[in-house]
Design a protein around this motif. Structure first.
Motif, mmCIF file in Angstrom:
data_model
loop_
_atom_site.group_PDB
_atom_site.id
_atom_site.type_symbol
_atom_site.label_atom_id
_atom_site.label_comp_id
_atom_site.label_asym_id
_atom_site.label_seq_id
_atom_site.Cartn_x
_atom_site.Cartn_y
_atom_site.Cartn_z
ATOM 1 N N PRO A 8 17.138 39.067 46.112
ATOM 2 C CA PRO A 8 18.600 39.084 46.192
ATOM 3 C C PRO A 8 19.197 40.082 45.197
ATOM 4 N N ILE A 9 19.770 41.153 45.729
ATOM 5 C CA ILE A 9 20.331 42.194 44.866
ATOM 6 C C ILE A 9 21.740 42.520 45.367
ATOM 7 N N ARG A 10 22.673 42.575 44.444
ATOM 8 C CA ARG A 10 24.054 42.914 44.779
ATOM 9 C C ARG A 10 24.537 44.029 43.871
ATOM 10 N N ALA A 11 25.533 44.779 44.364
ATOM 11 C CA ALA A 11 26.160 45.839 43.571
ATOM 12 C C ALA A 11 27.664 45.682 43.674
ATOM 13 N N TRP A 12 28.346 45.877 42.582
ATOM 14 C CA TRP A 12 29.803 45.787 42.584
ATOM 15 C C TRP A 12 30.369 46.777 41.574
ATOM 16 N N ALA A 13 31.687 46.909 41.598
ATOM 17 C CA ALA A 13 32.344 47.867 40.705
ATOM 18 C C ALA A 13 33.387 47.125 39.876
ATOM 19 N N GLU A 14 33.603 47.642 38.693
ATOM 20 C CA GLU A 14 34.599 47.073 37.788
ATOM 21 C C GLU A 14 35.532 48.173 37.298
ATOM 22 N N ASP A 15 36.744 47.771 36.912
ATOM 23 C CA ASP A 15 37.740 48.720 36.395
ATOM 24 C C ASP A 15 37.976 49.868 37.372
ATOM 25 N N VAL A 16 38.146 49.544 38.657
ATOM 26 C CA VAL A 16 38.356 50.561 39.702
ATOM 27 C C VAL A 16 39.773 51.121 39.602
#
Length: 206
Positions: free
Chosen positions: A55-63
């Motif tokens: 289980p691997i996820r990717a996300w972004a912060e401070d967009v």
């Protein structure tokens, strides 16, 4: 850019987030950058699944979404142009509908034209008598009944092509046209043209 896996997943994580951002932003005009940014922040914060096992996820912060000022100005001009086109198209549509109504309903015949006139003039039957000839003429115009005949159209066309001719030269031109029509076997048209030109040249006594 954040992902919960080893550095080897960096490329896939970046690509997944970039692809999602590109797809989402393509649906927005630059003039709606604030709205697009709000949607993008919400989506990228939620993240994307890169793999179910493991289980691997990717996300972004401070967009942050920014737009080049020149592109923003261009987009505003384009949006304004589209609005003007839409307004013009709507106006043309209304005009076409009105013309169709007049042609197919109001001036379909003299009775319809008379009823339409009465409705817009307090049902004044007495006054209708004075305008009835004009209504009849309008019905003929709409129907094409007052279109010029071929001889009149021929004279009008040649007169328009030779606006600088004096009266005598124009008379002689009409005589030549009548001669051509007669030679082609169109004697009735030739006589009609001559009747319009007159029996004698201008300034010549009858």
């Amino acid at each position: 850019m954040v992902w919960n896996a080893s550095p080897a997943w960096q490329g896939k994580a970046l690509q997944a987030v970039a692809d999602h951002a590109t797809t989402l932003l393509s649906g927005y005009s630059p003039i709606h950058a604030d709205l697009a940014g709000t949607r993008l922040i919400a989506d990228l914060t939620t993240g994307r699944t890169l793999s179910a096992d493991p289980p691997i996820r990717a996300w972004a912060e401070d967009v942050v979404v920014t737009v080049d000022p020149d592109q923003l100005e261009l987009a505003r001009h384009h949006a304004q142009h589209l609005r003007e086109q839409e307004v013009a198209a709507a106006g043309h549509g209304v005009e076409r509908t009105e013309l169709r109504y007049l042609r197919e309903t109001v001036f379909k015949d003299t009775a319809s034209a008379a009823l339409w006139w009465l409705r817009h003039h307090d049902h004044d039957v007495t006054a209708l008598k004075s305008v009835f000839p004009d209504l009849e003429h309008a019905v003929k115009l709409v129907d094409g009944g007052d279109a010029p005949g071929p001889v009149d159209a021929l004279i009008t066309a040649f007169d328009a092509l030779t606006p600088d001719l004096d009266h005598r030269a124009r008379y002689e031109l009409h005589q030549q046209l009548a001669h051509i029509l007669s030679a082609l076997g169109r004697s009735e048209a030739a006589e009609s043209l001559l009747s319009r030109a007159g029996a004698h040249p201008p300034d010549e006594p009858a």
